[in-house]
Design a protein around this motif. Structure first.
Motif, PDB file in Angstrom:
ATOM      1  N   UNK A 192      34.974  33.797  35.856  1.00  0.00           N
ATOM      2  CA  UNK A 192      36.209  34.010  36.617  1.00  0.00           C
ATOM      3  C   UNK A 192      36.679  32.682  37.205  1.00  0.00           C
TER       4      UNK A 192
ATOM      5  N   UNK B 131      44.451  31.814  34.100  1.00  0.00           N
ATOM      6  CA  UNK B 131      43.414  32.619  34.749  1.00  0.00           C
ATOM      7  C   UNK B 131      42.379  33.070  33.730  1.00  0.00           C
TER       8      UNK B 131
ATOM      9  N   UNK C  97      39.499  35.700  33.437  1.00  0.00           N
ATOM     10  CA  UNK C  97      39.013  36.888  34.150  1.00  0.00           C
ATOM     11  C   UNK C  97      37.976  37.584  33.278  1.00  0.00           C
ATOM     12  N   UNK C  98      36.800  37.772  33.840  1.00  0.00           N
ATOM     13  CA  UNK C  98      35.690  38.358  33.088  1.00  0.00           C
ATOM     14  C   UNK C  98      35.488  37.652  31.742  1.00  0.00           C
TER      15      UNK C  98
ATOM     16  N   UNK D 296      37.519  36.108  29.855  1.00  0.00           N
ATOM     17  CA  UNK D 296      38.622  36.069  28.889  1.00  0.00           C
ATOM     18  C   UNK D 296      39.863  35.450  29.501  1.00  0.00           C
TER      19      UNK D 296
ATOM     20  N   UNK E 128      41.872  37.351  43.383  1.00  0.00           N
ATOM     21  CA  UNK E 128      40.929  37.457  42.255  1.00  0.00           C
ATOM     22  C   UNK E 128      39.487  37.112  42.611  1.00  0.00           C
ATOM     23  N   UNK E 129      39.258  36.415  43.720  1.00  0.00           N
ATOM     24  CA  UNK E 129      37.896  36.011  44.094  1.00  0.00           C
ATOM     25  C   UNK E 129      37.165  35.363  42.917  1.00  0.00           C
TER      26      UNK E 129
ATOM     27  N   UNK F 264      35.020  32.457  40.682  1.00  0.00           N
ATOM     28  CA  UNK F 264      33.832  31.643  40.919  1.00  0.00           C
ATOM     29  C   UNK F 264      34.218  30.206  41.256  1.00  0.00           C
TER      30      UNK F 264
ATOM     31  N   UNK G 294      42.887  46.099  41.816  1.00  0.00           N
ATOM     32  CA  UNK G 294      43.401  45.575  40.545  1.00  0.00           C
ATOM     33  C   UNK G 294      42.577  46.102  39.373  1.00  0.00           C
TER      34      UNK G 294
ATOM     35  N   UNK H 290      42.020  45.278  35.581  1.00  0.00           N
ATOM     36  CA  UNK H 290      42.300  44.211  34.631  1.00  0.00           C
ATOM     37  C   UNK H 290      41.520  44.465  33.350  1.00  0.00           C
TER      38      UNK H 290
ATOM     39  N   UNK I  93      39.188  47.436  33.484  1.00  0.00           N
ATOM     40  CA  UNK I  93      38.077  47.470  34.439  1.00  0.00           C
ATOM     41  C   UNK I  93      38.544  47.187  35.850  1.00  0.00           C
TER      42      UNK I  93
ATOM     43  N   UNK J 203      38.635  45.284  38.994  1.00  0.00           N
ATOM     44  CA  UNK J 203      38.268  43.888  39.206  1.00  0.00           C
ATOM     45  C   UNK J 203      37.611  43.710  40.571  1.00  0.00           C
TER      46      UNK J 203
ATOM     47  N   UNK K 151      35.726  40.712  41.391  1.00  0.00           N
ATOM     48  CA  UNK K 151      35.653  39.306  41.777  1.00  0.00           C
ATOM     49  C   UNK K 151      34.231  38.806  41.742  1.00  0.00           C
ATOM     50  N   UNK K 152      34.094  37.485  41.868  1.00  0.00           N
ATOM     51  CA  UNK K 152      32.785  36.844  41.720  1.00  0.00           C
ATOM     52  C   UNK K 152      31.817  37.307  42.803  1.00  0.00           C
TER      53      UNK K 152
ATOM     54  N   UNK L  53      34.944  40.167  46.407  1.00  0.00           N
ATOM     55  CA  UNK L  53      35.968  40.013  47.451  1.00  0.00           C
ATOM     56  C   UNK L  53      37.384  40.006  46.881  1.00  0.00           C
ATOM     57  N   UNK L  54      37.574  40.521  45.684  1.00  0.00           N
ATOM     58  CA  UNK L  54      38.909  40.515  45.077  1.00  0.00           C
ATOM     59  C   UNK L  54      39.849  41.481  45.798  1.00  0.00           C
ATOM     60  N   UNK L  55      41.147  41.222  45.667  1.00  0.00           N
ATOM     61  CA  UNK L  55      42.148  42.149  46.190  1.00  0.00           C
ATOM     62  C   UNK L  55      42.563  41.880  47.630  1.00  0.00           C
TER      63      UNK L  55
END
Lengths: 388, 388
Positions: free
Chosen positions: A213, A227, A229-230, A232, A311-312, A314, B227, B229, B232, B234, B236-237, B240-242
């Motif tokens: 991420x 971006x 994400x996972x 991709x 998105x949090x 890495x 979210x 995405x 799935x 999401x 976050x790493x 803490x996403x969103x």
């Protein structure tokens, strides 16, 4: 329950064995049949059968024994990464770049040429033609040998390969890039957004190699993002992801304005060079320059914070032309993110700088080939450019 | 190449057959062996063997023939969705909800109870205990029968099940929810962010059932987002996403302030009810109310635009308490997004409104079970609560 494999299963097994052998040979020093057999997890007889088949098709070749080898050395084989080629093109506001790479992603020739930011569509396309022709010549290949080509451009593109909207280069909106490039090369031509391709390159050969991420920032005379994400590259439902900078509240539209004017710059200095002067002065501790950099980073950090909070990731990777001045940008950027974010990720300088976009185009073209040529569903295709 | 299957392959084949039979029976009307065999793609003999084994384990049971059936009807079997249970709990600022569901996700009992937004930690936990106890009693089950429990809370949580930070409920920060709930139920207890669970519910039983990329807005006395995405949820790493709403520039901190005061509201009216009065007046065309709603939507749309521009989702789903007034919110929200976004996605009202968070908690607990009980890697586990 029967333990017999049907005919379809056998043919499928043969496909998987073929790909296992290809995998055992790709990106490796030449290997003997014994080494191939061990790496592919196949019997010696099965490996030999597959290797000879691949040799007949042109995917594999024997390597001459090293000079001075005593006795009768075991024959060694290598994957012919030069059986096919890909082309990556980066059409930027100030520079056009091209790279020719083999099937293993080794860059065989790279070339760049400046272009005026105010160049019209025809003038910019003429530079593209020249850079592509010279890069092909430099690599000793022809356009007919290119199995896949990806072209990076700013703005939004459609599936047919047209630039639907470019804010950075207004005369560029509507240009049918895929059609234009198709006159120069064989194989499919794909068009993609430059920030997204730069992010892809960073996960391939950059600082984000092991990250799933990533928020990649293309920082330069304009600001963009790609971006991951996972694991991709995120394209979005209609391929329009990463355009957060279009929202004025995110600061990216005005960010680079803080770096446009520098008193010591001779009249007519290119904007990129003006910014470089500001960064250089900031590096020397010039207060005025430091203030300009602080303002720039503050605006850059607004949009970056929104992405980090949403998105949090890495890590945040600072790329683009300005990333060459990461020494004066990274710390202020970290501090601004710290102020705004709940969890501040690592903030790293791009390992690829200006080459990221063209490298990403090469990776994108290779990904296309991998899907079509080395397909576990249908086995290995014959060594030839895929149909458009 | 040998066509024989080894012992390990046979046992793996048996696992796959077992899961194929379970799949043929789950969420279906009772089926005869002939129907199971056809649906699972197995021989009649193999199906019968697996069905009898599942019956002995307690996963499957025979169903009595329908009354009045003539002759000797074929035996029919059903999957025992009531072999195990899950609990979903939604701890909100104003309401605590709980739902007990069977292994097929059928809600067997649901319960809600109001709680004061200013309640302290002990008081809120006491309401949680009461709601859980009454919901279990209402469903005719005990805590010991719960195979998995997911608890929704606002704010950030850690993997151990603690609330790390709650801006909405400050006294909530630091509470060890997993530990607290573990005294009430068997099986693992998981803690998740409420907006994310609501988004999950929307992809399960709501308007986002067939969507892969969704921006879900939890709109109410506070604004959150979940979210989806690439299909799935999401996280976050670091989970803490969103949290884009934490950025003041996104408008979500102040958005609901526009709806806090309504002259016709009696003193002491709950904030949620005040907002409902504003929406009702706007529905009647009251100009003052329409202005308040417009201001609210404008702020809501700022953060929503940033997410849409960044992610290019297929749809935006308006959920949360305010989504009951979607008739006065959706059109202004679409217009604001249109102004700011390059491609405006569909904007839809949540199908689940206030139930979304608790339903999402149920789905989350079921997902946990699916991974551990119906695992294609190791076959079907025995019917019992997984270890904590």
């Amino acid at each position: 329950m029967s333990g017999q494999l049907a005919g379809g299963d056998l043919s499928r097994l043969r496909q998987l064995n073929t790909l296992a052998v290809v995998h055992a040979l790709r990106r490796q020093a030449p290997r003997t049949l014994r080494e191939v057999s061990r790496a592919a997890g196949l019997s010696r007889a099965a490996s030999e059968e597959v290797v000879h088949e691949l040799e007949a098709q042109g995917w594999v070749e024997q390597v001459d024994p090293a000079a001075g080898t005593m006795g009768r050395p075991a024959r060694r084989y290598r994957f012919r990464a030069d059986a096919g080629w890909v082309l990556g093109v980066d059409i930027g506001g100030h520079t056009v770049r091209a790279m020719v790479a083999d099937l293993d992603g080794e860059i065989r020739h790279a070339l760049r040429q400046p272009v005026s930011p105010t160049a019209g569509r025809a003038e910019r396309l003429a530079v593209v033609d020249k850079v592509v022709a010279e890069c092909l010549a430099g690599s000793g290949r022809t356009g007919a040998e290119m199995w896949a080509t990806t072209v990076a451009t700013s703005g939004l593109t459609d599936a047919a390969g047209r630039v639907v909207l470019s804010v950075a280069l207004p005369e560029w909106t509507g240009v049918h890039l895929a059609e234009h490039l198709s006159r120069l090369v064989a194989g499919p031509v794909m068009i993609e957004n430059d920030s997204r391709l730069a992010a892809l390159a960073e996960t391939w050969r950059g600082v984000a190699r092991y990250a799933q991420n990533v928020v990649y920032l293309l920082a330069g005379l304009r600001t963009g993002t790609g971006l991951i994400i996972n694991g991709r590259l995120h394209q979005g439902f209609a391929g329009a992801a990463g355009e957060i900078g279009a929202l004025p509240e995110m600061g990216w539209i005005r960010a680079q304005e803080h770096l446009r004017v520098w008193p010591d710059a001779p009249a007519g200095t290119d904007s990129e060079d003006v910014a470089a002067l500001v960064f250089a002065a900031a590096r020397e501790g010039d207060r005025r320059a430091l203030t300009m950099v602080r303002r720039y980073v503050k605006d850059l950090a607004l949009g970056a914070s929104a992405l980090v909070l949403a998105l949090d990731p890495q890590m945040v990777v600072l790329g683009g032309g300005f990333s060459r001045s990461a020494d004066v940008l990274l710390e202020p950027l970290r501090r601004e993110l710290d102020k705004r974010c709940i969890r501040t990720p690592e903030v790293l300088q791009s390992a690829l700088a200006d080459d990221a976009v063209a490298l990403g185009a090469v990776r994108h073209a290779l990904d296309h080939l991998e899907r079509h040529i080395f397909d576990p569903g249908s086995g290995l295709a014959a060594p030839a450019a895929p149909k458009r």
